[in-house]
Structures are given as C-alpha cells and as structure tokens.
Design a protein around this motif. Structure first.
Motif, PDB file in Angstrom:
ATOM      1  N   TYR A  32       0.820  -1.216   0.000  1.00 29.97           N
ATOM      2  CA  TYR A  32       0.000   0.000   0.000  1.00 29.97           C
ATOM      3  C   TYR A  32       0.853   1.266   0.000  1.00 29.97           C
ATOM      4  CZ  TYR A  32      -3.194   3.563   1.762  1.00 29.97           C
ATOM      5  OH  TYR A  32      -3.920   4.705   1.930  1.00 29.97           O
ATOM      6  N   GLU A  33       1.970   1.250   0.672  1.00 22.86           N
ATOM      7  CA  GLU A  33       2.766   2.464   0.891  1.00 22.86           C
ATOM      8  C   GLU A  33       3.169   3.190  -0.395  1.00 22.86           C
ATOM      9  OE1 GLU A  33       6.638   3.834   3.512  1.00 22.86           O
ATOM     10  OE2 GLU A  33       5.997   1.758   3.488  1.00 22.86           O
ATOM     11  N   PRO A  34       3.718   2.510  -1.418  1.00 25.14           N
ATOM     12  CA  PRO A  34       4.121   3.258  -2.618  1.00 25.14           C
ATOM     13  C   PRO A  34       2.934   3.821  -3.408  1.00 25.14           C
ATOM     14  CG  PRO A  34       4.971   0.994  -2.699  1.00 25.14           C
ATOM     15  CD  PRO A  34       4.123   1.118  -1.485  1.00 25.14           C
ATOM     16  N   ARG A  35       1.788   3.189  -3.286  1.00 23.57           N
ATOM     17  CA  ARG A  35       0.622   3.613  -4.070  1.00 23.57           C
ATOM     18  C   ARG A  35      -0.439   4.294  -3.213  1.00 23.57           C
ATOM     19  NH1 ARG A  35       1.699  -1.767  -5.653  1.00 23.57           N
ATOM     20  NH2 ARG A  35       2.647  -1.845  -7.695  1.00 23.57           N
ATOM     21  N   ALA A  36      -0.087   4.739  -2.048  1.00 22.96           N
ATOM     22  CA  ALA A  36      -1.085   5.287  -1.117  1.00 22.96           C
ATOM     23  C   ALA A  36      -1.810   6.480  -1.718  1.00 22.96           C
ATOM     24  CB  ALA A  36      -0.415   5.674   0.192  1.00 22.96           C
ATOM     25  N   ARG A  37      -1.079   7.407  -2.308  1.00 28.88           N
ATOM     26  CA  ARG A  37      -1.708   8.609  -2.859  1.00 28.88           C
ATOM     27  C   ARG A  37      -2.656   8.262  -4.002  1.00 28.88           C
ATOM     28  NH1 ARG A  37      -0.764  12.137  -6.845  1.00 28.88           N
ATOM     29  NH2 ARG A  37       1.178  11.157  -7.463  1.00 28.88           N
ATOM     30  N   GLN A  38      -2.216   7.377  -4.899  1.00 31.50           N
ATOM     31  CA  GLN A  38      -3.061   7.010  -6.037  1.00 31.50           C
ATOM     32  C   GLN A  38      -4.330   6.282  -5.568  1.00 31.50           C
ATOM     33  OE1 GLN A  38       0.192   6.129  -5.937  1.00 31.50           O
ATOM     34  NE2 GLN A  38       1.185   7.217  -7.612  1.00 31.50           N
ATOM     35  N   LEU A  39      -4.171   5.382  -4.599  1.00 31.22           N
ATOM     36  CA  LEU A  39      -5.334   4.645  -4.113  1.00 31.22           C
ATOM     37  C   LEU A  39      -6.308   5.573  -3.393  1.00 31.22           C
ATOM     38  CD1 LEU A  39      -3.645   1.375  -2.840  1.00 31.22           C
ATOM     39  CD2 LEU A  39      -5.123   1.638  -4.815  1.00 31.22           C
ATOM     40  N   GLU A  40      -5.788   6.528  -2.632  1.00 31.96           N
ATOM     41  CA  GLU A  40      -6.669   7.468  -1.953  1.00 31.96           C
ATOM     42  C   GLU A  40      -7.381   8.374  -2.950  1.00 31.96           C
ATOM     43  OE1 GLU A  40      -4.276   9.393   0.973  1.00 31.96           O
ATOM     44  OE2 GLU A  40      -4.079   7.568   2.161  1.00 31.96           O
ATOM     45  N   GLU A  41      -6.679   8.806  -4.000  1.00 35.87           N
ATOM     46  CA  GLU A  41      -7.318   9.629  -5.026  1.00 35.87           C
ATOM     47  C   GLU A  41      -8.383   8.835  -5.779  1.00 35.87           C
ATOM     48  OE1 GLU A  41      -4.238  11.151  -7.497  1.00 35.87           O
ATOM     49  OE2 GLU A  41      -3.569  12.637  -6.014  1.00 35.87           O
ATOM     50  N   PHE A  42      -8.098   7.569  -6.047  1.00 39.39           N
ATOM     51  CA  PHE A  42      -9.080   6.722  -6.723  1.00 39.39           C
ATOM     52  C   PHE A  42     -10.323   6.544  -5.852  1.00 39.39           C
ATOM     53  CE2 PHE A  42     -10.818   2.450  -7.505  1.00 39.39           C
ATOM     54  CZ  PHE A  42     -11.257   2.640  -8.796  1.00 39.39           C
ATOM     55  N   ALA A  43     -10.119   6.264  -4.573  1.00 39.57           N
ATOM     56  CA  ALA A  43     -11.256   6.107  -3.668  1.00 39.57           C
ATOM     57  C   ALA A  43     -12.049   7.408  -3.559  1.00 39.57           C
ATOM     58  CB  ALA A  43     -10.777   5.661  -2.287  1.00 39.57           C
ATOM     59  N   ASP A  44     -11.347   8.539  -3.503  1.00 38.06           N
ATOM     60  CA  ASP A  44     -12.021   9.825  -3.438  1.00 38.06           C
ATOM     61  C   ASP A  44     -12.816  10.085  -4.720  1.00 38.06           C
ATOM     62  OD1 ASP A  44     -12.592  12.316  -2.133  1.00 38.06           O
ATOM     63  OD2 ASP A  44     -11.227  13.275  -3.576  1.00 38.06           O
ATOM     64  N   GLY A  45     -12.241   9.731  -5.866  1.00 35.74           N
ATOM     65  CA  GLY A  45     -12.957   9.881  -7.140  1.00 35.74           C
ATOM     66  C   GLY A  45     -14.215   9.030  -7.184  1.00 35.74           C
ATOM     67  N   CYS A  46     -14.112   7.804  -6.702  1.00 30.48           N
ATOM     68  CA  CYS A  46     -15.297   6.925  -6.667  1.00 30.48           C
ATOM     69  C   CYS A  46     -16.380   7.510  -5.765  1.00 30.48           C
ATOM     70  CB  CYS A  46     -14.911   5.534  -6.182  1.00 30.48           C
ATOM     71  SG  CYS A  46     -13.930   4.615  -7.378  1.00 30.48           S
ATOM     72  N   LEU A  47     -15.972   8.065  -4.624  1.00 34.32           N
ATOM     73  CA  LEU A  47     -16.948   8.683  -3.732  1.00 34.32           C
ATOM     74  C   LEU A  47     -17.594   9.906  -4.377  1.00 34.32           C
ATOM     75  CD1 LEU A  47     -15.205   8.463  -0.248  1.00 34.32           C
ATOM     76  CD2 LEU A  47     -17.299   7.329  -0.979  1.00 34.32           C
ATOM     77  N   GLN A  48     -16.819  10.684  -5.107  1.00 34.39           N
ATOM     78  CA  GLN A  48     -17.389  11.860  -5.775  1.00 34.39           C
ATOM     79  C   GLN A  48     -18.374  11.452  -6.864  1.00 34.39           C
ATOM     80  OE1 GLN A  48     -14.207  14.365  -7.088  1.00 34.39           O
ATOM     81  NE2 GLN A  48     -13.655  14.993  -5.022  1.00 34.39           N
TER      82      GLN A  48
END
Length: 145
Positions: A32-48
C-alpha cells in the motif's frame, strides 16, 4: 483433554495465528505504501462519482414530483380533489357514456403530458457512452498511477 477450557484454547490459537497476521499486515502495508496517494485519489474519485449520482437522482425525483404536482393542479382546474371527485360522480350519474369518454380523454392527455415530461428529463441526461468512457478513463488513470 478436559482441563483445556475455551479460554486457553483461544489463547493458544491467538498465539499461533498472531505472527501470521502480523506478517500479512506487514506485506499489505508494503504494497500500500508506494501507491497510497493514487489509491486514496481513486477512492475519493469513486466517492465523488457516487455523490454526483445521488444528487442527480434526488434532483430528478424532485423535478418529476414538481411536474406531476403541476399536472394534477392543471387537471383539477382550481377545484379541490374532493370537489373533482364529487363532480365526477355527479357527471357519471347524469350521463355515463359522456363521463367515460371524458375520463378516457383526460387519461390520454395526462399520459401524453407524462411521456413528454419523461422525454424531456431523459434528453437532459448525458449519453451512457460518455458516462462509461469517463468511468473507464478514471479507472485507467487510477490503475496507471
């Protein structure tokens, strides 16, 4: 044996399973650590996107309710619903065939207006292909990032 209680059995299982759980947790954190920002942005996009669909649905229902209310008010022609029902029964007793024709005519008019409103609402929606393309684009951006 009978001397092993449930508590001691659970303690033994926890002692055996705990190192494996810690190893799995460590591996998941390393992934998770190297991709944390991308995964959080993806989750945020899905929520939006989900929030957008929810708000759009609420607005569409509110608009349909308003149109339906206006159509009913127009068909009552300033009368209360009780007065309209009373007048309808009086007309039915006086001339049943004319009342049936008037009912069929008003039902037909109501359905035409409802279909017109539904077509107008449908025309304001974005095409399904454009929605699917934007979802695919978001998904590929999240996967490539």
């Amino acid at each position: 044996p009978f001397w092993m209680s449930l508590g001691s059995l659970l303690a033994l299982l926890a002692a055996c399973a705990m190192p494996w759980l810690l190893v799995v947790d460590l591996l998941l954190q390393r992934l998770y650590e190297p991709r944390a920002r991308q995964l959080e942005e993806f989750a945020d996009g899905c929520l939006q996107v989900a929030r957008l669909w929810y708000v759009t649905g609420r607005l569409a229902v509110r608009r349909a309710r308003r149109v339906l209310r206006l159509m009913v008010q127009r068909s009552l022609a300033g009368r209360t619903p009780f007065q309209a029902i009373k007048d309808g029964f009086a007309e039915l007793r006086k001339d049943p065939m004319a009342a049936m024709r008037a009912t069929a005519r008003s039902t037909s008019t109501f359905m035409e207006q409802a279909l017109h409103a539904a077509r107008a609402a449908w025309a304001k929606l974005p095409p399904a292909k454009r929605v699917a393309d934007s979802v695919r684009t978001l998904w590929s951006q999240a996967a490539n990032a």
